[in-house]
Design an enzyme around this catalytic site. Sequence first.
Site, PDB file in Angstrom:
ATOM      1  N   TYR A 116      40.888  40.024  47.052  1.00 52.52           N
ATOM      2  CA  TYR A 116      42.222  39.582  47.498  1.00 52.52           C
ATOM      3  C   TYR A 116      41.931  38.193  48.439  1.00 52.52           C
ATOM      4  CZ  TYR A 116      44.858  43.365  45.772  1.00 52.52           C
ATOM      5  OH  TYR A 116      45.534  44.402  44.789  1.00 52.52           O
TER       6      TYR A 116
ATOM      7  N   GLN B  25      57.000  40.679  39.494  1.00 54.80           N
ATOM      8  CA  GLN B  25      55.707  41.494  39.474  1.00 54.80           C
ATOM      9  C   GLN B  25      54.631  40.846  40.370  1.00 54.80           C
ATOM     10  OE1 GLN B  25      54.308  43.766  35.796  1.00 54.80           O
ATOM     11  NE2 GLN B  25      55.782  42.174  34.912  1.00 54.80           N
TER      12      GLN B  25
ATOM     13  N   HIS C 244      55.657  44.324  43.440  1.00 55.89           N
ATOM     14  CA  HIS C 244      54.297  44.863  43.575  1.00 55.89           C
ATOM     15  C   HIS C 244      53.691  44.494  44.851  1.00 55.89           C
ATOM     16  CE1 HIS C 244      53.552  45.278  39.160  1.00 55.89           C
ATOM     17  NE2 HIS C 244      54.537  46.312  39.406  1.00 55.89           N
TER      18      HIS C 244
ATOM     19  N   CYS D 239      46.730  49.796  66.234  1.00 58.51           N
ATOM     20  CA  CYS D 239      46.105  51.114  66.440  1.00 58.51           C
ATOM     21  C   CYS D 239      44.645  50.911  66.072  1.00 58.51           C
ATOM     22  CB  CYS D 239      46.869  52.188  65.518  1.00 58.51           C
ATOM     23  SG  CYS D 239      46.406  51.909  63.509  1.00 58.51           S
TER      24      CYS D 239
ATOM     25  N   GLY E  37      56.319  35.975  31.088  1.00 58.21           N
ATOM     26  CA  GLY E  37      55.060  35.779  31.580  1.00 58.21           C
ATOM     27  C   GLY E  37      54.510  37.113  31.885  1.00 58.21           C
ATOM     28  N   THR E  38      54.920  38.116  31.091  1.00 62.85           N
ATOM     29  CA  THR E  38      54.082  39.596  31.419  1.00 62.85           C
ATOM     30  C   THR E  38      53.801  40.200  30.020  1.00 62.85           C
ATOM     31  OG1 THR E  38      54.447  41.614  32.317  1.00 62.85           O
ATOM     32  CG2 THR E  38      56.389  40.866  31.440  1.00 62.85           C
ATOM     33  N   SER E  39      52.514  40.934  30.266  1.00 63.76           N
ATOM     34  CA  SER E  39      52.042  41.174  28.860  1.00 63.76           C
ATOM     35  C   SER E  39      52.720  43.081  28.729  1.00 63.76           C
ATOM     36  CB  SER E  39      50.566  41.703  29.309  1.00 63.76           C
ATOM     37  OG  SER E  39      50.391  42.619  30.348  1.00 63.76           O
TER      38      SER E  39
ATOM     39  N   ALA F 216      56.071  29.384  29.967  1.00 65.08           N
ATOM     40  CA  ALA F 216      57.259  29.566  30.736  1.00 65.08           C
ATOM     41  C   ALA F 216      57.752  28.051  31.320  1.00 65.08           C
ATOM     42  CB  ALA F 216      57.130  30.336  31.822  1.00 65.08           C
TER      43      ALA F 216
HETATM   44  P1  OAD Z   1      49.192  40.066  32.667  1.00 65.86           P
HETATM   45  O1  OAD Z   1      47.799  39.217  33.220  1.00 65.86           O
HETATM   46  O2  OAD Z   1      48.851  41.377  32.177  1.00 65.86           O
HETATM   47  O3  OAD Z   1      49.937  39.106  31.475  1.00 65.86           O
HETATM   48  C1  OAD Z   1      50.155  38.053  31.470  1.00 65.86           C
HETATM   49  C2  OAD Z   1      51.173  37.570  30.653  1.00 65.86           C
HETATM   50  O4  OAD Z   1      51.435  36.141  30.499  1.00 65.86           O
HETATM   51  C3  OAD Z   1      50.441  37.567  29.070  1.00 65.86           C
HETATM   52  O5  OAD Z   1      51.037  38.368  28.049  1.00 65.86           O
HETATM   53  C4  OAD Z   1      50.064  36.178  28.630  1.00 65.86           C
HETATM   54  O6  OAD Z   1      50.392  36.081  27.301  1.00 65.86           O
HETATM   55  C5  OAD Z   1      51.465  35.531  29.340  1.00 65.86           C
HETATM   56  N1  OAD Z   1      51.292  34.222  29.688  1.00 65.86           N
HETATM   57  C6  OAD Z   1      50.145  33.296  29.842  1.00 65.86           C
HETATM   58  N2  OAD Z   1      50.247  32.219  30.178  1.00 65.86           N
HETATM   59  C7  OAD Z   1      51.722  31.922  30.335  1.00 65.86           C
HETATM   60  C8  OAD Z   1      52.743  30.754  30.366  1.00 65.86           C
HETATM   61  N3  OAD Z   1      52.163  29.763  30.648  1.00 65.86           N
HETATM   62  N4  OAD Z   1      54.022  30.848  30.225  1.00 65.86           N
HETATM   63  C9  OAD Z   1      54.304  32.262  29.851  1.00 65.86           C
HETATM   64  N5  OAD Z   1      53.636  33.389  29.509  1.00 65.86           N
HETATM   65  C10 OAD Z   1      52.381  33.366  29.999  1.00 65.86           C
HETATM   66  O7  OAD Z   1      50.182  40.070  33.795  1.00 65.86           O
HETATM   67  P2  OAD Z   1      51.352  40.866  34.324  1.00 65.86           P
HETATM   68  O8  OAD Z   1      51.930  41.258  33.100  1.00 65.86           O
HETATM   69  O9  OAD Z   1      52.300  40.190  35.263  1.00 65.86           O
HETATM   70  O10 OAD Z   1      49.731  44.449  39.036  1.00 65.86           O
HETATM   71  O11 OAD Z   1      50.607  42.240  34.890  1.00 65.86           O
HETATM   72  C11 OAD Z   1      51.281  43.217  35.451  1.00 65.86           C
HETATM   73  C12 OAD Z   1      50.483  43.675  36.624  1.00 65.86           C
HETATM   74  O12 OAD Z   1      49.262  44.378  36.411  1.00 65.86           O
HETATM   75  C13 OAD Z   1      50.467  42.795  37.702  1.00 65.86           C
HETATM   76  O13 OAD Z   1      51.383  42.565  38.554  1.00 65.86           O
HETATM   77  C14 OAD Z   1      49.168  43.492  38.658  1.00 65.86           C
HETATM   78  C15 OAD Z   1      48.228  43.889  37.507  1.00 65.86           C
HETATM   79  O14 OAD Z   1      47.644  44.688  37.608  1.00 65.86           O
HETATM   80  C16 OAD Z   1      49.386  44.797  40.597  1.00 65.86           C
HETATM   81  O15 OAD Z   1      48.560  43.883  41.032  1.00 65.86           O
HETATM   82  C17 OAD Z   1      49.673  45.741  41.254  1.00 65.86           C
END
Ligand code: OAD
Length: 250
Positions: free
Chosen positions: A68, A102, A120, A154, A191-193, A235
């Site tokens: 972190y 997220q 998150h 604490c 931008g999420t998988s 994005a």
């Molecule tokens: P991921 O790393 O799983 O996915 C990132 C996504 O962004 C992928 O689908 C890429 O294709 C896409 N991507 C990459 N570059 C991009 C760009 N320039 N514009 C748009 N999209 C792009 O990330 P998250 O889906 O956010 O949780 O992951 C979800 C959660 O899993 C996170 O919040 C984290 C992780 O473990 C915690 O930390 C609790």
Amino acid sequence: MSSSVLERAALALSGARTVLIVTGAGVSAESGIPTFRGAGGLWEGFRAEELATPGAFADNPERVWRWYRWRRRICLQSEPNPAHLSIAEMEPAFDAFQVATQNVDGLHRQAGSRNIVELHGCIHRSRCTGCGEVRDLPDEIDADDAPLPACRRCGKMLRPHIVWFGETYQPGVLESAQAAAEAADFVLVAGTSASVWPPIAVALHGQRTGAYLVDVNPDTTSLSDRADAHLTGAAGAILPALWERARSLR
Ligand code: OAD
């Protein structure tokens, strides 16, 4: 992506009054923050799923804090990119507008977004494992040789104020995003998988209750095919183009 897909999405956005934006790590990728599952997603050979868990923290808090600290240093050096800035620009143009992110990097706030739900948590905050106090992290913790941070009240160990795998969301957080989805007539996911389900369920709930659903991602995810429009690309390029076109149609 054909220009007619962007045109349809822009038309839907231009006619919307209430909007929900759900973002993931890809939205901050162009700010230099590594995503979790793409190239560069590993840290010292570990996947996020091996570090972001209560078990990993119990076994090796030093390692989890080192991860972190590394991520936080990158976040502190990063600036919002055109995706964050376009989202912030849109907000005042709608009757209701929420960003449910997220991401824990704080870049939406830095870009000027106001109504943000950090699904998150936040990398700049800690929570006491003893008394539960949540507070901003002091800069001293960023040094590589800093001791494990302890609670000023604490004395128990602090942990990142982040939702880990196997944990429930903070009270009210998902409910707020769910209510925004239900009220929305336009939901955009960027931008999420789509690997973590609750934020995706929120977006799909918005679609089921009448919203036009857009997915912005250079790749295809399990959400892309269910969306009304999949805008294929980065994005930082798509969001400014979408907003510019939608604004011109209003
Ligand atoms: P991921 O790393 O799983 O996915 C990132 C996504 O962004 C992928 O689908 C890429 O294709 C896409 N991507 C990459 N570059 C991009 C760009 N320039 N514009 C748009 N999209 C792009 O990330 P998250 O889906 O956010 O949780 O992951 C979800 C959660 O899993 C996170 O919040 C984290 C992780 O473990 C915690 O930390 C609790």
